[in-house]
Design a protein around this motif. Structure first.
Motif, PDB file in Angstrom:
ATOM      1  N   THR A 186      -6.005   2.692   1.981  1.00 49.68           N
ATOM      2  CA  THR A 186      -6.088   4.019   1.538  1.00 49.68           C
ATOM      3  C   THR A 186      -6.070   5.059   2.745  1.00 49.68           C
ATOM      4  O   THR A 186      -6.006   6.342   2.453  1.00 49.68           O
ATOM      5  N   ILE A 198      -3.614   5.998   4.214  1.00 52.49           N
ATOM      6  CA  ILE A 198      -2.177   6.458   4.038  1.00 52.49           C
ATOM      7  C   ILE A 198      -2.687   7.844   3.088  1.00 52.49           C
ATOM      8  O   ILE A 198      -2.270   8.930   3.459  1.00 52.49           O
ATOM      9  N   PHE A 199      -3.479   7.584   2.173  1.00 51.26           N
ATOM     10  CA  PHE A 199      -3.773   8.647   1.044  1.00 51.26           C
ATOM     11  C   PHE A 199      -4.357   9.525   1.659  1.00 51.26           C
ATOM     12  O   PHE A 199      -4.184  10.748   1.702  1.00 51.26           O
ATOM     13  N   ILE A 233       1.601   9.589  -5.816  1.00 50.85           N
ATOM     14  CA  ILE A 233       1.956  10.809  -5.430  1.00 50.85           C
ATOM     15  C   ILE A 233       3.155  11.373  -6.390  1.00 50.85           C
ATOM     16  O   ILE A 233       2.933  12.555  -6.936  1.00 50.85           O
ATOM     17  N   TYR A 238      -2.527  11.989   4.098  1.00 47.07           N
ATOM     18  CA  TYR A 238      -1.845  12.913   3.320  1.00 47.07           C
ATOM     19  C   TYR A 238      -2.523  14.046   2.678  1.00 47.07           C
ATOM     20  O   TYR A 238      -2.211  15.028   2.688  1.00 47.07           O
ATOM     21  N   SER A 277       0.927  -1.215  -0.105  1.00 43.26           N
ATOM     22  CA  SER A 277       0.005   0.051  -0.059  1.00 43.26           C
ATOM     23  C   SER A 277       0.839   1.257   0.052  1.00 43.26           C
ATOM     24  O   SER A 277       0.687   2.062  -0.645  1.00 43.26           O
ATOM     25  N   GLU A 278       1.932   1.378   0.797  1.00 40.00           N
ATOM     26  CA  GLU A 278       3.110   2.462   0.898  1.00 40.00           C
ATOM     27  C   GLU A 278       3.465   2.747  -0.543  1.00 40.00           C
ATOM     28  O   GLU A 278       3.592   3.794  -1.107  1.00 40.00           O
ATOM     29  N   PHE A 309       0.876   4.217  -3.043  1.00 41.22           N
ATOM     30  CA  PHE A 309       0.707   5.477  -2.419  1.00 41.22           C
ATOM     31  C   PHE A 309       1.891   6.343  -3.014  1.00 41.22           C
ATOM     32  O   PHE A 309       1.806   7.443  -3.719  1.00 41.22           O
ATOM     33  N   GLU A 310       2.921   6.006  -2.934  1.00 40.18           N
ATOM     34  CA  GLU A 310       4.272   6.596  -3.545  1.00 40.18           C
ATOM     35  C   GLU A 310       4.210   7.018  -4.919  1.00 40.18           C
ATOM     36  O   GLU A 310       4.350   7.899  -5.517  1.00 40.18           O
TER      37      GLU A 310
END
Length: 191
Positions: free
Chosen positions: A59, A61-62, A34, A65, A26-27, A30-31
Motif C-alpha cells: 500500500t 504505492i497508494f 485509481i 500517490y 500490488s501495482e 493500485f491502477e
C-alpha cells in the motif's frame, strides 16, 4: 468454506508468493483502484500499512500517490486494543510494533469518521463482500463507527471463488473489492 479453513488456505497462498509477484500485483491493484475511484485532492483515505511477512498488498504505492496529490491519508494504529486513525504526512515518523507492523509514533486519534475511502486488509472476500481477515475483529468494530457514506474497499490478489459459510452477526461486508484484474461492487445501497 469456514473462515478458519479460508484463513489457512490464503495465508499459505500468500506465503508462496515472491516479492516480485507482490510488487507487480500490488501495482495492478493500485491502477485498478485509481482508474475506478479517481480520488481527488482533499478527499480522505484510511489505508492500512502492510505486514510484509504476510505478503500483504504494497500500500506504500497508494500512500505515496495520495500524499503527492494532497489527498488526506489516515492509517490504523492499535492503542489499548482499539483501532484508531492517525493522519500521516510526508514527514511522519514510524516505528515497528510487536506484530511487525509499521505504525506512526503518534498516538493522536484524528477521530475522523467521514472517510471517502477505507482501504481494508483481508485474506479473502466472497461474492457478497464478506471478508476474512486475521480474526481479531478490529475492522468490523471500526466499520461500525465510520460514516455510512465511507466506501469500504478490500484489496486482494485473489478473486472470490467460494462463499464464506460462517458469517457472524457483527460482520460488516465490504462495498467493493479491488483485485489485479477487476473491481467488484457489492453495494446495493440506494443513493
Amino acid at each position: 468454506m469456514k473462515k478458519s479453513e479460508i484463513r489457512k488456505l490464503y495465508l499459505e497462498k500468500r506465503k508462496k508468493m515472491s516479492q516480485d509477484e507482490v510488487f507487480v500485483l500490488s501495482e495492478k491493484i493500485f491502477e485498478n483502484f485509481i482508474n475506478y475511484f479517481k480520488p481527488v485532492p482533499n478527499q480522505k483515505v484510511h489505508i492500512f500499512i502492510p505486514i510484509e511477512k504476510f505478503n500483504e498488498i504494497n500500500t506504500q504505492i497508494f500512500i505515496n500517490y495520495f500524499l503527492s496529490r494532497n489527498i488526506k491519508v489516515f492509517v490504523p494504529k492499535i492503542v489499548d486494543t482499539k483501532l484508531i486513525s492517525v493522519e500521516i504526512f510526508t514527514d511522519t515518523q514510524f516505528e515497528t510494533n510487536n506484530w511487525g507492523i509499521s505504525e506512526p509514533i503518534s498516538n493522536e486519534d484524528s477521530e475522523d469518521s467521514d472517510f471517502d475511502f477505507v482501504i481494508t486488509p483481508l485474506l479473502y472476500c466472497d461474492f457478497k463482500g464478506n471478508r476474512v481477515g486475521y480474526g481479531k475483529g478490529f475492522y468490523d468494530h471500526f466499520f461500525e463507527n465510520i460514516s455510512k457514506n465511507s466506501k469500504k474497499i478490500g484489496v486482494n490478489y485473489f478473486n472470490p471463488d467460494h462463499m464464506i459459510d460462517d458469517i457472524w452477526e457483527n460482520d460488516i461486508p465490504l462495498d467493493y473489492l479491488v483485485t489485479p484484474t477487476e473491481v467488484l461492487s457489492f453495494s446495493d445501497k440506494s443513493e
